[in-house]
Design a protein around this motif. Structure first.
Motif, PDB file in Angstrom:
ATOM      1  N   GLY B  72      10.799   8.737   9.283  1.00 46.53           N
ATOM      2  CA  GLY B  72      11.547   7.497   9.248  1.00 46.53           C
ATOM      3  C   GLY B  72      10.716   6.408   8.594  1.00 46.53           C
ATOM      4  O   GLY B  72      11.160   5.729   7.686  1.00 46.53           O
ATOM      5  N   SER B  73       9.508   6.277   9.069  1.00 47.32           N
ATOM      6  CA  SER B  73       8.607   5.281   8.506  1.00 47.32           C
ATOM      7  C   SER B  73       7.261   5.912   8.231  1.00 47.32           C
ATOM      8  O   SER B  73       6.765   6.689   9.027  1.00 47.32           O
ATOM      9  CB  SER B  73       8.390   4.137   9.481  1.00 47.32           C
ATOM     10  N   ILE B  74       6.727   5.537   7.115  1.00 45.12           N
ATOM     11  CA  ILE B  74       5.391   6.009   6.785  1.00 45.12           C
ATOM     12  C   ILE B  74       4.528   4.793   6.509  1.00 45.12           C
ATOM     13  O   ILE B  74       4.914   3.898   5.765  1.00 45.12           O
ATOM     14  CB  ILE B  74       5.405   6.928   5.546  1.00 45.12           C
ATOM     15  N   TRP B  75       3.393   4.766   7.155  1.00 46.65           N
ATOM     16  CA  TRP B  75       2.437   3.704   6.883  1.00 46.65           C
ATOM     17  C   TRP B  75       1.161   4.368   6.364  1.00 46.65           C
ATOM     18  O   TRP B  75       0.479   5.054   7.098  1.00 46.65           O
ATOM     19  CB  TRP B  75       2.178   2.893   8.155  1.00 46.65           C
ATOM     20  N   ALA B  76       0.882   4.140   5.125  1.00 46.17           N
ATOM     21  CA  ALA B  76      -0.343   4.670   4.540  1.00 46.17           C
ATOM     22  C   ALA B  76      -1.364   3.551   4.538  1.00 46.17           C
ATOM     23  O   ALA B  76      -1.203   2.559   3.839  1.00 46.17           O
ATOM     24  CB  ALA B  76      -0.087   5.166   3.127  1.00 46.17           C
ATOM     25  N   THR B  77      -2.394   3.681   5.340  1.00 42.63           N
ATOM     26  CA  THR B  77      -3.408   2.626   5.402  1.00 42.63           C
ATOM     27  C   THR B  77      -4.372   2.780   4.228  1.00 42.63           C
ATOM     28  O   THR B  77      -4.247   3.698   3.416  1.00 42.63           O
ATOM     29  CB  THR B  77      -4.177   2.664   6.732  1.00 42.63           C
ATOM     30  N   ALA B  78      -5.318   1.866   4.170  1.00 36.43           N
ATOM     31  CA  ALA B  78      -6.166   1.756   2.983  1.00 36.43           C
ATOM     32  C   ALA B  78      -6.964   3.021   2.684  1.00 36.43           C
ATOM     33  O   ALA B  78      -7.305   3.276   1.538  1.00 36.43           O
ATOM     34  CB  ALA B  78      -7.115   0.579   3.150  1.00 36.43           C
ATOM     35  N   THR B  79      -7.226   3.821   3.716  1.00 38.83           N
ATOM     36  CA  THR B  79      -8.061   5.001   3.498  1.00 38.83           C
ATOM     37  C   THR B  79      -7.222   6.273   3.331  1.00 38.83           C
ATOM     38  O   THR B  79      -7.770   7.367   3.328  1.00 38.83           O
ATOM     39  CB  THR B  79      -9.023   5.185   4.679  1.00 38.83           C
ATOM     40  N   ARG B  95      -3.370  -1.767   0.542  1.00 44.38           N
ATOM     41  CA  ARG B  95      -4.136  -1.750  -0.707  1.00 44.38           C
ATOM     42  C   ARG B  95      -5.264  -0.717  -0.586  1.00 44.38           C
ATOM     43  O   ARG B  95      -6.054  -0.767   0.359  1.00 44.38           O
ATOM     44  CB  ARG B  95      -4.727  -3.134  -0.940  1.00 44.38           C
ATOM     45  N   GLY B  96      -5.301   0.204  -1.523  1.00 45.78           N
ATOM     46  CA  GLY B  96      -6.331   1.232  -1.488  1.00 45.78           C
ATOM     47  C   GLY B  96      -5.802   2.604  -1.129  1.00 45.78           C
ATOM     48  O   GLY B  96      -6.477   3.599  -1.343  1.00 45.78           O
ATOM     49  N   ALA B  97      -4.605   2.639  -0.589  1.00 46.32           N
ATOM     50  CA  ALA B  97      -4.030   3.935  -0.228  1.00 46.32           C
ATOM     51  C   ALA B  97      -3.779   4.753  -1.488  1.00 46.32           C
ATOM     52  O   ALA B  97      -3.351   4.214  -2.502  1.00 46.32           O
ATOM     53  CB  ALA B  97      -2.728   3.740   0.530  1.00 46.32           C
ATOM     54  N   ALA B  98      -4.074   6.027  -1.407  1.00 48.52           N
ATOM     55  CA  ALA B  98      -3.921   6.901  -2.570  1.00 48.52           C
ATOM     56  C   ALA B  98      -2.755   7.848  -2.361  1.00 48.52           C
ATOM     57  O   ALA B  98      -2.796   8.694  -1.484  1.00 48.52           O
ATOM     58  CB  ALA B  98      -5.211   7.680  -2.798  1.00 48.52           C
ATOM     59  N   LEU B  99      -1.726   7.664  -3.158  1.00 52.33           N
ATOM     60  CA  LEU B  99      -0.593   8.571  -3.112  1.00 52.33           C
ATOM     61  C   LEU B  99      -0.586   9.395  -4.380  1.00 52.33           C
ATOM     62  O   LEU B  99      -0.528   8.845  -5.475  1.00 52.33           O
ATOM     63  CB  LEU B  99       0.725   7.784  -3.016  1.00 52.33           C
TER      64      LEU B  99
END
Lengths: 104, 231
Positions: B72-79, B95-99
């Protein structure tokens, strides 16, 4: 708290767990294999499979094979299977069935 | 069973698990896991490494992930490092998250955003052509004075058709926009910021509460804008 691998109550897990240096607490349902230093199967825990550890405390239901150095079966513990342990303590009320032998 | 039993399941740092995980309320992964996972909330800690499928309401990723995720929700943090495929309703990236993955919005089939207008348009067109055919027949019977009216009606049919597609597309926009606040109203929805912060690796500094509360509103704003421009 974060340094413990915790299988909580209600959880259903299947597979192979290598616990590393931190203790493993099984409060839910686990089937498979655990390799760890210290394993606690708590009162609501249900384990079936193989368990290899140094210190083991069984308060729940255990089915399968258990190999450890020190085993403590608490009053609520139920074991059915093969146990290999160097030192063993079984509290009053515990149900242990199967074979018990020394690990070494 | 007793899902409220205080707890979040944890795979500790240094632990390695391979298999299946089911019926979990919340799980935090600081070790290495190769599994198929079903859970309401999933946290992959900074040191965590997860390979496999995840099906969850909320996923907070601070570590490495590879696989196919429905959330439902994805939170990709900086690391965060993500590869594979993610399907989401709301996505937040620090900022900094790598997708490095396929990113798909709205993975649930209940809201087929593209199907609705295409299904409606041909029906509208055929009804319009039927009308004009009828009117042609009428025209043969009646005098030529009706002809401009006929033209008007044809135009009307055209505009109806047009507005219908417009309505469809705005509907779709509304669905998108509506899905976001709906999440926030849901009490179990973990973007109650306190909880989300808790789910993060505890060593990361939690941002100030005010800034946290801004975030859902801002996201909604973005969605609202996007849907407006689409309509």
């Amino acid at each position: 708290m974060d340094d413990v691998t915790h299988i909580v109550n209600g959880m259903d897990i299947e597979g192979v767990l290598a616990g590393g240096e931190f203790p493993v607490v099984v409060d839910g349902q686990f089937s498979g294999e655990i390799h760890a230093n210290h394993v606690t199967l708590s009162e609501h825990g249900l384990f079936s499979g193989k368990l290899f550890a140094k210190h083991v405390e069984i308060g729940g239901r255990f089915d399968g094979e258990l190999v450890c150095e020190a085993l403590n079966v608490t009053a609520t513990g139920k074991i059915d299977g093969k146990v290999k342990a160097d030192t063993l303590s079984i509290d009053l009320g515990a149900e242990v069935m199967g074979s018990i032998s020394r690990a070494t | 069973m007793d899902k409220a039993s205080g707890g979040k399941a944890i795979i500790a740092a240094g632990a390695h698990f391979k298999g299946k995980i089911k019926h979990t309320h919340a799980i935090e992964i600081n070790g290495s896991v190769e599994a198929d996972l079903e859970s309401e909330k999933v946290t992959i800690g900074k040191e965590g490494n997860f390979v496999g499928a995840i099906n969850a309401d909320l996923v907070v990723i601070s570590g490495h992930y590879d696989g196919s995720m429905n959330a439902g929700s994805i939170w990709a943090t900086a690391t965060a490092h993500i590869s594979g495929k993610i399907q989401y309703k709301t996505l937040q990236m620090d900022r900094g998250a790598a997708l490095n993955c396929r990113v798909v919005h709205n993975w649930k089939p209940e809201t087929p955003a593209t199907k609705t207008p295409t299904a409606k348009t041909p029906a509208a067109k055929t009804s319009a052509t039927k009308k004009s055919a009828k009117e042609d027949a009428q025209d043969k019977a009646t005098d030529a004075a009706n002809r401009p009216d006929d033209d008007d009606k044809a135009n009307d049919a055209g505009t109806v058709n047009h507005t219908e597609t417009m309505a469809a597309s705005t509907d779709e926009g509304a669905v998108q926009a509506a899905s976001t606040p709906k999440h926030n109203d849901d009490t179990s929805f973990p973007f109650k910021q306190d909880e989300t912060v808790k789910m993060m690796a505890p060593d990361t500094e939690s941002p100030p509460a005010a800034e946290q509360q801004d975030k859902p509103a801002r996201r909604f704003g973005i969605f609202g804008f996007a849907s407006k421009s689409a309509g």
